[in-house]
Write a protein that holds these residues in place. Structure first.
Motif, PDB file in Angstrom:
ATOM      1  N   ASN A  53       0.629  -1.188  -0.051  1.00 22.45           N
ATOM      2  CA  ASN A  53      -0.025  -0.049   0.027  1.00 22.45           C
ATOM      3  C   ASN A  53       0.818   1.241  -0.043  1.00 22.45           C
ATOM      4  OD1 ASN A  53      -2.672  -1.247   0.249  1.00 22.45           O
ATOM      5  ND2 ASN A  53      -2.286  -1.757   2.060  1.00 22.45           N
ATOM      6  N   ALA A  54       2.215   1.199  -0.029  1.00 19.76           N
ATOM      7  CA  ALA A  54       3.162   2.174  -0.078  1.00 19.76           C
ATOM      8  C   ALA A  54       2.762   3.213  -1.478  1.00 19.76           C
ATOM      9  CB  ALA A  54       4.511   2.081   0.110  1.00 19.76           C
ATOM     10  N   ASP A  55       2.721   4.282  -1.253  1.00 17.56           N
ATOM     11  CA  ASP A  55       2.444   5.337  -2.473  1.00 17.56           C
ATOM     12  C   ASP A  55       3.033   6.785  -2.257  1.00 17.56           C
ATOM     13  OD1 ASP A  55       0.408   6.089  -1.043  1.00 17.56           O
ATOM     14  OD2 ASP A  55      -0.879   5.950  -2.398  1.00 17.56           O
ATOM     15  N   ASP A  56       3.653   6.862  -1.328  1.00 13.29           N
ATOM     16  CA  ASP A  56       4.020   8.483  -0.845  1.00 13.29           C
ATOM     17  C   ASP A  56       4.696   8.876  -2.245  1.00 13.29           C
ATOM     18  OD1 ASP A  56       2.915   8.244   1.795  1.00 13.29           O
ATOM     19  OD2 ASP A  56       4.784   7.974   2.352  1.00 13.29           O
ATOM     20  N   ALA A  57       5.646   8.161  -2.779  1.00 10.01           N
ATOM     21  CA  ALA A  57       6.520   8.718  -3.783  1.00 10.01           C
ATOM     22  C   ALA A  57       5.666   8.832  -5.297  1.00 10.01           C
ATOM     23  CB  ALA A  57       7.781   7.659  -4.276  1.00 10.01           C
ATOM     24  N   PHE A  58       4.902   7.520  -5.218  1.00  5.14           N
ATOM     25  CA  PHE A  58       3.905   7.705  -6.443  1.00  5.14           C
ATOM     26  C   PHE A  58       2.882   8.849  -6.540  1.00  5.14           C
ATOM     27  CE2 PHE A  58      -0.210   6.358  -8.643  1.00  5.14           C
ATOM     28  CZ  PHE A  58       0.221   5.744  -9.479  1.00  5.14           C
ATOM     29  N   THR A  59       2.419   9.202  -5.328  1.00  2.09           N
ATOM     30  CA  THR A  59       1.577  10.331  -5.120  1.00  2.09           C
ATOM     31  C   THR A  59       2.357  11.696  -5.422  1.00  2.09           C
ATOM     32  OG1 THR A  59       0.169   9.346  -3.331  1.00  2.09           O
ATOM     33  CG2 THR A  59       0.043  11.827  -3.294  1.00  2.09           C
ATOM     34  N   GLU A  60       3.472  11.836  -4.950  1.00  2.00           N
ATOM     35  CA  GLU A  60       4.489  12.982  -5.128  1.00  2.00           C
ATOM     36  C   GLU A  60       4.759  13.206  -6.637  1.00  2.00           C
ATOM     37  OE1 GLU A  60       8.856  14.675  -4.391  1.00  2.00           O
ATOM     38  OE2 GLU A  60       8.231  12.991  -3.346  1.00  2.00           O
ATOM     39  N   MET A  61       4.906  11.976  -7.425  1.00  2.00           N
ATOM     40  CA  MET A  61       5.322  11.981  -8.811  1.00  2.00           C
ATOM     41  C   MET A  61       3.900  12.587  -9.578  1.00  2.00           C
ATOM     42  SD  MET A  61       6.379   8.741 -11.162  1.00  2.00           S
ATOM     43  CE  MET A  61       4.844   7.777 -10.936  1.00  2.00           C
ATOM     44  N   LEU A  62       2.696  11.803  -9.092  1.00  2.00           N
ATOM     45  CA  LEU A  62       1.563  12.256  -9.803  1.00  2.00           C
ATOM     46  C   LEU A  62       1.053  13.828  -9.503  1.00  2.00           C
ATOM     47  CD1 LEU A  62      -1.237  11.922 -10.945  1.00  2.00           C
ATOM     48  CD2 LEU A  62      -2.196  11.128  -8.759  1.00  2.00           C
ATOM     49  N   ASN A  63       1.540  14.268  -8.425  1.00  2.00           N
ATOM     50  CA  ASN A  63       1.387  15.894  -8.187  1.00  2.00           C
ATOM     51  C   ASN A  63       2.067  16.669  -9.097  1.00  2.00           C
ATOM     52  OD1 ASN A  63      -0.878  15.272  -6.488  1.00  2.00           O
ATOM     53  ND2 ASN A  63       0.459  15.056  -4.635  1.00  2.00           N
ATOM     54  N   ASP A  64       3.643  16.302  -9.106  1.00  2.00           N
ATOM     55  CA  ASP A  64       4.552  17.068  -9.969  1.00  2.00           C
ATOM     56  C   ASP A  64       4.292  16.957 -11.405  1.00  2.00           C
ATOM     57  OD1 ASP A  64       5.925  17.559  -7.619  1.00  2.00           O
ATOM     58  OD2 ASP A  64       7.570  16.169  -7.889  1.00  2.00           O
ATOM     59  N   GLY A  65       3.533  15.642 -11.730  1.00  2.00           N
ATOM     60  CA  GLY A  65       3.094  15.742 -13.139  1.00  2.00           C
ATOM     61  C   GLY A  65       2.299  16.665 -13.406  1.00  2.00           C
ATOM     62  N   LEU A  66       1.102  16.680 -12.561  1.00  2.00           N
ATOM     63  CA  LEU A  66       0.043  17.581 -12.705  1.00  2.00           C
ATOM     64  C   LEU A  66       0.366  19.048 -12.689  1.00  2.00           C
ATOM     65  CD1 LEU A  66      -2.769  15.726 -10.376  1.00  2.00           C
ATOM     66  CD2 LEU A  66      -2.541  15.799 -12.875  1.00  2.00           C
ATOM     67  N   ALA A  67       1.524  19.170 -12.006  1.00  2.00           N
ATOM     68  CA  ALA A  67       2.249  20.717 -12.017  1.00  2.00           C
ATOM     69  C   ALA A  67       3.223  20.713 -13.270  1.00  2.00           C
ATOM     70  CB  ALA A  67       2.850  20.741 -10.554  1.00  2.00           C
ATOM     71  N   ARG A  68       3.010  20.037 -14.234  1.00  2.00           N
ATOM     72  CA  ARG A  68       3.898  20.107 -15.428  1.00  2.00           C
ATOM     73  C   ARG A  68       5.405  20.111 -15.282  1.00  2.00           C
ATOM     74  NH1 ARG A  68       0.865  20.356 -20.232  1.00  2.00           N
ATOM     75  NH2 ARG A  68      -1.128  19.593 -19.742  1.00  2.00           N
ATOM     76  N   LYS A  69       5.670  19.458 -14.033  1.00  2.00           N
ATOM     77  CA  LYS A  69       7.140  19.690 -13.832  1.00  2.00           C
ATOM     78  C   LYS A  69       8.202  18.829 -14.543  1.00  2.00           C
ATOM     79  CE  LYS A  69       6.652  21.116  -9.011  1.00  2.00           C
ATOM     80  NZ  LYS A  69       7.105  20.879  -7.535  1.00  2.00           N
TER      81      LYS A  69
END
Length: 341
Positions: A53-69
């Motif tokens: 269930n670990a997804d901290d890095a996955f969530t961070e990557m998703l948010n950074d993608g939404l921010a067009r980084k």
């Protein structure tokens, strides 16, 4: 192009083993891929916890993608992209791709750059299909290892109980009982092969040497006799005896002895093979898998079966393959011959 990558310790595939250095393995493959494409990694995201269930890095990557980084995300395997395949699909196909953020999956040699939406969607559909097939296959194997049966193991003539036990269906009992009898005979042959193998390891060399010595003695005796006959033939030749009758007799005797010696040598060769694991009987029945046999697959049964002699619907005799190779062993080694008499 701004490039990032994602790695993960756990896999969503059922029964997937995770080696301690699985993250390093993924990083190495990503490094080689990046180098081959001439990219430069900007950020690494990694869920290193041994928790599905670990997804901290996955969530961070998703948010950074939404921010067009970044413009491209690289993963080693879709099965190690988020908690499961559906998280990966939602992010990469349904969220990132329409927004112009591409992805590359090293395991499948797939990159969404220059691919149409239909092509990317087809890729995910194929992966989902593979996931379902592999999950079913692994779960079946896992149940088999536990000694449990699955519904797809159900064979003609049987019915399965609620606790996954396979019982004979009364309506088709004769056929099912015949299958069981054949399988039991094969299992008996396996037990016998294991017993003979143990005997070979214990004193097989001594037994074989004893058997070979009989042929060796006969060959020596025949060789002496052959030498005497050849000596007589040579003497006749030296004396220039014109009587050919004895010459013909000697020739016939020599040929007969040579034939016996040749036959004995072949028997010794066969005997050595019989007293080794190259013995066809042992080689075949030592590989019997009791679990597969328990499932009573016809293709598995036919692999070991010679023929079944029937009396209407009753089995009179089951003959297994390579039974003749048992005759080389002492009677006490083969108390049962794997056949139903």
């Amino acid at each position: 192009m701004r490039v990032v990558c994602y790695t993960r310790f756990t896999s969503c595939l059922f029964g997937e083993e995770n080696s301690p250095d699985i993250i390093n393995q993924q990083n190495q493959r990503i490094k080689e891929f990046v180098k081959s494409k001439g990219y430069k990694l900007q950020t690494r995201y990694s869920d290193r916890k041994q928790d599905i269930n670990a997804d901290d890095a996955f969530t961070e990557m998703l948010n950074d993608g939404l921010a067009r980084k970044y413009d491209l995300v690289i993963v080693d395997s879709l099965y190690r992209t988020g908690k499961n395949l559906w998280f990966a699909r939602e992010m990469l196909l349904q969220t990132f791709y329409p927004a112009g953020i591409h992805f590359a999956v090293i395991e499948d040699n797939f990159c969404s750059i220059s691919k149409t939406y239909d092509e990317v969607e087809a890729f995910f559909e194929e992966k989902v299909s593979q996931y379902h097939q592999e999950t079913i296959r692994r779960r079946i194997i896992d149940r088999h290892k536990q000694g449990l049966l699955c519904w797809n193991d159900l064979k003609y003539g049987y019915q399965m109980t609620e606790d996954y036990q396979m019982l004979i269906n009364p309506e088709t009992a004769p056929v099912a009982e015949m299958d069981q009898a054949v399988c039991q005979t094969i299992l008996s042959a396996r037990e016998q092969a294991l017993k003979i193998k143990a005997k070979l390891e214990e004193d097989g060399g001594k037994e074989m040497t004893s058997r070979l010595s009989v042929y060796e003695k006969e060959i020596r005796d025949l060789a002496y006799k052959l030498a005497e006959l050849e000596k007589e033939r040579l003497q006749i030749y030296i004396n220039q005896d014109e009587d050919n009758s004895r010459q013909l007799e000697l020739k016939a005797e020599v040929e007969a002895i040579e034939k016996i010696i040749s036959s004995d040598r072949e028997k010794m060769k066969t005997l050595r093979k019989a007293y080794s694991l190259e013995n066809p009987r042992l080689k075949l029945y030592l590989e019997v898998d009791p679990l597969k046999l328990r499932l009573m697959e016809r293709s598995t049964i036919r692999k070991y079966l010679g023929k079944v002699v029937m009396d209407v619907v009753t089995i009179k005799r089951v003959e297994l393959l390579h039974s003749e190779w048992l005759l080389y062993f002492p009677k006490e080694w083969r108390e049962t011959d794997g056949s139903k008499k």
